[in-house]
Design an enzyme around this catalytic site. Structure first.
Site, PDB file in Angstrom:
ATOM      1  N   ALA A 209       3.276  -5.977  -0.873  1.00 27.54           N
ATOM      2  CA  ALA A 209       2.828  -6.487   0.433  1.00 27.54           C
ATOM      3  C   ALA A 209       2.289  -5.332   1.255  1.00 27.54           C
ATOM      4  O   ALA A 209       2.158  -4.221   0.750  1.00 27.54           O
ATOM      5  CB  ALA A 209       3.984  -7.166   1.153  1.00 27.54           C
ATOM      6  N   ASN A 210       1.961  -5.568   2.510  1.00 32.10           N
ATOM      7  CA  ASN A 210       1.502  -4.489   3.395  1.00 32.10           C
ATOM      8  C   ASN A 210       2.028  -4.752   4.799  1.00 32.10           C
ATOM      9  O   ASN A 210       2.713  -5.733   5.046  1.00 32.10           O
ATOM     10  CB  ASN A 210      -0.023  -4.370   3.361  1.00 32.10           C
ATOM     11  CG  ASN A 210      -0.683  -5.651   3.798  1.00 32.10           C
ATOM     12  OD1 ASN A 210      -0.500  -6.096   4.920  1.00 32.10           O
ATOM     13  ND2 ASN A 210      -1.439  -6.275   2.905  1.00 32.10           N
ATOM     14  N   ARG A 211       1.698  -3.851   5.712  1.00 37.62           N
ATOM     15  CA  ARG A 211       2.319  -3.873   7.044  1.00 37.62           C
ATOM     16  C   ARG A 211       1.650  -4.813   8.045  1.00 37.62           C
ATOM     17  O   ARG A 211       1.967  -4.796   9.218  1.00 37.62           O
ATOM     18  CB  ARG A 211       2.310  -2.472   7.642  1.00 37.62           C
ATOM     19  CG  ARG A 211       3.144  -1.477   6.902  1.00 37.62           C
ATOM     20  CD  ARG A 211       3.126  -0.148   7.629  1.00 37.62           C
ATOM     21  NE  ARG A 211       3.702   0.908   6.831  1.00 37.62           N
ATOM     22  CZ  ARG A 211       5.016   1.097   6.692  1.00 37.62           C
ATOM     23  NH1 ARG A 211       5.849   0.311   7.317  1.00 37.62           N
ATOM     24  NH2 ARG A 211       5.462   2.075   5.936  1.00 37.62           N
ATOM     25  N   ALA A 275      -5.092  -8.892   5.940  1.00 38.01           N
ATOM     26  CA  ALA A 275      -5.005  -7.678   5.133  1.00 38.01           C
ATOM     27  C   ALA A 275      -4.627  -8.129   3.724  1.00 38.01           C
ATOM     28  O   ALA A 275      -3.462  -8.167   3.356  1.00 38.01           O
ATOM     29  CB  ALA A 275      -3.952  -6.742   5.710  1.00 38.01           C
TER      30      ALA A 275
END
Ligand code: CTP
Length: 402
Positions: A209-211, A275
């Site tokens: 995943a990402n922020r 994102a």
């Protein structure tokens, strides 16, 4: 101002009902005609006499009252207004609205009306957070009911958390925003917005995943909807509440996001603020990967589909205006100009996501808008304001080109 606007205020029974008196006063100060319907429980907290004294006419309380029916009748109550406001909306009334239950005057009017509805929920924090209430709220939002979310703070029962009725000035601001229908330049247009991160499973318990928080994408969807666009928001997992008047399609992976976007076409406007994970695990393990004592497993990655590039590709389903984002940590404008050409989109909103800029998860954003005319740097703005400014630019674009 609310001059000549007619508001039907439904007051349900909770301790916050006392704030309805202040709300009525403020709506009337702004020139609105306010008619009130109270549930039986509401009359335990404030008297119909007090409500009627502040409102434009006496309070209505009873579905089977001959007086009430001969004065106006529940069907006319449900028609004769510009907006229905439910404040406070209790968990019980929210549930009745979600499931079409009509067993008193308030719930019958709510089922019989086809007017726009704004609800301001107020309840104990556990009732608000209960999955049943959250599911009911999602149903109502999906049907286009506008919501002034409850505020977080101390509650009557010595508990703290979300559930306190929004302050009356905030409810009045939402009423005004909903009734200022003049400023809806995107009415009749369809918009598609992607938001949040994607989660790419490695095995049943782990994912890549990402922020991304989804704050920016959600703010854009909210702003497009406020300008009148019929807006679909395809979002990866986030903590952000779904914006008012927007159809939310929750997804997890990049491939699900692409499929949901393609299913939402045709659209006039596409804004890709998500994102999206560039890669996913080449093979998702069916069972949890276990430590074996040997070498750690290596992860083979496969590239995900590029949603922005897919939506930007020429073809009959291409939205007239496709806007991408560029998350960059250096040479922000140069990289974004190159990205615009590479992806084939019309505009790029470039932002600095280096740790120093604090964009990921933060509330503000410093962006550059890259169009065919070049780069334009905006001042540091809240993500909400970036959403509003971008939506206004999109509206200007359509006004100039049609
Ligand atoms: N995007 C997308 N699908 C992907 C990857 C990105 O729709 N699989 C979109 C994002 O929503 C954003 C834009 O493409 O609007 C650019 O995303 P960004 O992460 O900045 O670019 P990348 O495609 O990852 O390119 P690079 O690796 O060069 O930074």
């Amino acid at each position: 101002m609310l001059t000549d606007k007619r508001i039907l205020l439904i007051i349900a029974g909770g301790i916050a009902a006392y704030k309805a008196l202040d709300l009525i006063r403020r709506l009337r100060e702004r020139g609105a005609f306010v008619r009130a319907v109270m549930t039986r429980n509401a009359t335990e907290f404030v008297t119909p006499l007090a409500v009627g004294a502040l409102a434009s006419e006496r309070a209505y309380t009873d579905l089977f009252s001959l007086d009430d029916e001969s004065d106006i009748g529940h069907i006319r109550l449900a028609r004769d207004a510009d907006l229905v406001v439910v404040a406070p909306a209790t968990a019980n009334l929210v549930a009745k609205m979600a499931h079409g239950i009509a067993d008193d005057l308030a719930s019958t009017v709510l089922l019989a009306t086809d007017l726009p509805i704004l609800i301001a929920p107020a309840m104990n924090v556990r009732m608000w957070l209960h999955p049943a209430t959250q599911a009911n709220m999602a149903l109502l939002r999906d049907r286009g009911v506008a919501v002034v979310d409850p505020e977080t703070g101390a509650m009557a029962e010595n508990e703290t958390g979300p559930g306190r009725l929004a302050e009356p000035p905030n409810i009045v601001a939402s009423v005004e925003a909903l009734l200022s229908g003049a400023n809806r330049p995107l009415a009749g247009r369809r918009a598609l917005v992607t938001s949040g991160p994607t989660h790419e499973p490695i095995d049943p318990v782990r994912y890549i995943a990402n922020r991304s928080s989804g704050k920016q994408g959600h703010a854009i969807a909210a702003a497009l909807a406020r300008l009148g666009a019929e807006t679909v928001l395809v979002s990866g997992p986030t903590q952000e509440p779904p914006p008012n008047g927007v159809r939310l399609i929750p997804v997890e992976t990049a491939r699900e996001m692409l499929a949901a976007c393609e299913a939402a076409l045709p659209a006039d406007i596409a804004v890709c603020a998500a994102a999206v994970a560039d890669w996913r695990a080449g093979e998702e393990a069916g069972q949890k990967l276990k430590k074996t004592g040997g070498a750690p497993p290596s992860l083979a990655l496969t590239e995900n589909p590029d949603i922005l590039a897919t939506l930007s590709a020429p073809g009959s389903a291409r939205p007239a205006l496709v806007v991408g984002f560029a998350a960059e940590t250096e040479s922000v404008i140069d990289h974004a100009v190159a990205k615009r050409a590479r992806k084939g989109c019309d505009w790029i909103v470039a932002n600095d996501v280096s740790a120093a800029a604090g964009t990921f998860g933060g509330d503000s954003n410093s962006v550059h808008l890259i169009t065919e005319a070049g780069a334009e740097s905006w001042p540091a703005l809240s993500k909400k304001d970036v959403g509003e400014r971008l939506a206004a630019r999109i509206a200007d674009h359509f006004q100039a080109t049609t």
